[in-house]
Design an enzyme around this catalytic site. Structure first.
Site, mmCIF file in Angstrom:
data_model
loop_
_atom_site.group_PDB
_atom_site.id
_atom_site.type_symbol
_atom_site.label_atom_id
_atom_site.label_comp_id
_atom_site.label_asym_id
_atom_site.label_seq_id
_atom_site.Cartn_x
_atom_site.Cartn_y
_atom_site.Cartn_z
ATOM 1 N N CYS A 112 26.131 -16.062 53.372
ATOM 2 C CA CYS A 112 25.872 -15.573 51.950
ATOM 3 C C CYS A 112 24.909 -16.673 51.142
ATOM 4 C CB CYS A 112 27.052 -15.232 51.097
ATOM 5 S SG CYS A 112 26.843 -14.545 49.620
ATOM 6 N N CYS A 115 26.310 -16.852 47.305
ATOM 7 C CA CYS A 115 27.765 -17.226 47.056
ATOM 8 C C CYS A 115 28.516 -17.426 48.148
ATOM 9 C CB CYS A 115 28.139 -16.305 45.795
ATOM 10 S SG CYS A 115 27.809 -14.481 46.140
ATOM 11 N N SER A 116 29.385 -16.385 48.378
ATOM 12 C CA SER A 116 30.421 -16.636 49.454
ATOM 13 C C SER A 116 30.975 -15.333 50.004
ATOM 14 C CB SER A 116 31.477 -17.236 48.828
ATOM 15 O OG SER A 116 32.130 -16.760 47.683
ATOM 16 N N CYS A 117 29.960 -14.361 49.952
ATOM 17 C CA CYS A 117 30.574 -12.724 50.460
ATOM 18 C C CYS A 117 30.577 -13.161 51.973
ATOM 19 C CB CYS A 117 29.186 -11.740 50.043
ATOM 20 S SG CYS A 117 29.011 -11.767 48.384
#
Lengths: 212, 108
Positions: A112, A115-117
């Site tokens: 991702c 971000c941090s998906c």
């Protein structure tokens, strides 16, 4: 004033640091939203239980089933979310899941960049390195080099495909079943499948096997 | 590409493809408050109070300096506060008062 009467609060014990500014902010926001009846008091606790119940063991179960059941594998590749739900893995959010199959010709990697998906319903929360700048920045530009830093060497004739996740679209890698596992039970197969193999930074190999 | 053109085209979180350090396989067990913060994010998303994408944009709008200095969940909690102010769900004053109350209570 009595010498022993401290007017200031006692400092917390050394092993129990007082809550920091941001922790206090988190508590304050939560309590205000509860007071305004926008969220219910038990919801946060219940969601923590949901988060705690999600580990890479769920993803490993999905992978092992796909390895032994061609019908399930086909359904999983068509609609990842529906196939996981078939195994009793609920999706507690609005995300869709695309399962990417590794083959002799293609190796998949998920990231991702923004971000941090991450496929949290099936893998739990992502490791810190997945959320950190080096992996996010470099996975899409130099995946072979990134993979080699995880000890994974992909032959030049194998295409590397990097899939960049979003808030509503998540990915899971279906690793290749290692040779020599023809006699393994589904449980033995699941025990070999690691979190990092389902992110795509390592392959599944026999050394990962967890002997019971 | 000029330096300002680059800044215009990429926001602080938009780092895909940029040069960066070697991967260190870091991880840590979440602190209890970090896990509560994550659960709060999920619950806010369920109730359509703050969606995952709104949260991401809320972090983005903190700007590069703050994003660089705060930890992962610190960014989230500050983004929640700002978004709740923007939506008129909370006011800065009531949050400040509640934070004072929480701090006093936890110091007891």
């Amino acid at each position: 004033m009595d010498d022993h009467d401290h007017s200031h609060p006692h400092p917390a014990a050394a092993d129990e640091a007082p809550p920091g500014y941001y922790e206090i902010m988190e508590t304050a926001i939560r309590e205000l939203l509860i007071e305004k009846k926008l969220i219910a008091p038990g919801e946060i606790r219940r969601q923590i239980e949901v988060l705690d119940s999600r580990t890479p063991a769920l993803g490993a179960k999905v992978v092992a089933r796909a390895w032994v059941d061609p019908g399930f594998r086909a359904r999983l590749l068509t609609n990842g979310r529906a196939a996981c739900e078939e195994l009793g893995i609920s999706f507690y959010d609005d995300t869709q899941l695309i399962v990417l199959e590794n083959t002799d010709k293609v190796h998949n990697l998920i990231v991702c960049t923004l971000c941090s998906c991450y496929p949290r319903p099936v893998l739990g929360l992502p490791p810190d390195w997945y959320k950190a700048r080096p992996y996010r920045a470099r996975a899409v530009r130099e995946p072979r080099k990134v993979l080699s830093e995880f000890g994974t060497e992909i032959p030049e004739d194998v295409e590397i495909r990097v899939s960049d996740s979003t808030a509503i679209q998540r990915y899971l890698v279906l690793p290749q079943r290692p040779a020599g596992t023809e006699d393994f039970t589904e449980e033995q197969l699941a025990a070999m499948v690691t979190r990092d193999a389902m992110i795509g930074v390592v392959k599944v190999n026999l050394e990962h096997r967890i002997d019971s | 590409m000029s330096q300002t053109e680059h800044l215009l085209k990429t926001l602080p979180n938009d780092i895909g493809g940029l040069p960066a350090d070697r991967i260190e396989r870091i991880d840590h067990e979440l602190e209890p408050w970090e896990k509560r913060c994550h659960a709060l994010a999920d619950v806010l998303d369920f109730h359509k109070i703050i969606s995952t994408e709104e949260k991401r944009r809320g972090v983005e709008s903190l700007g590069a300096e703050l994003i660089g200095k705060l930890t992962y969940y610190e960014r989230w909690v500050v983004a929640f506060a700002n978004i709740l102010f923007q939506k008129g769900i909370l006011t800065p004053e009531e949050l400040a008062k509640k934070m004072d109350e929480v701090e006093r209570r936890q110091a007891e």
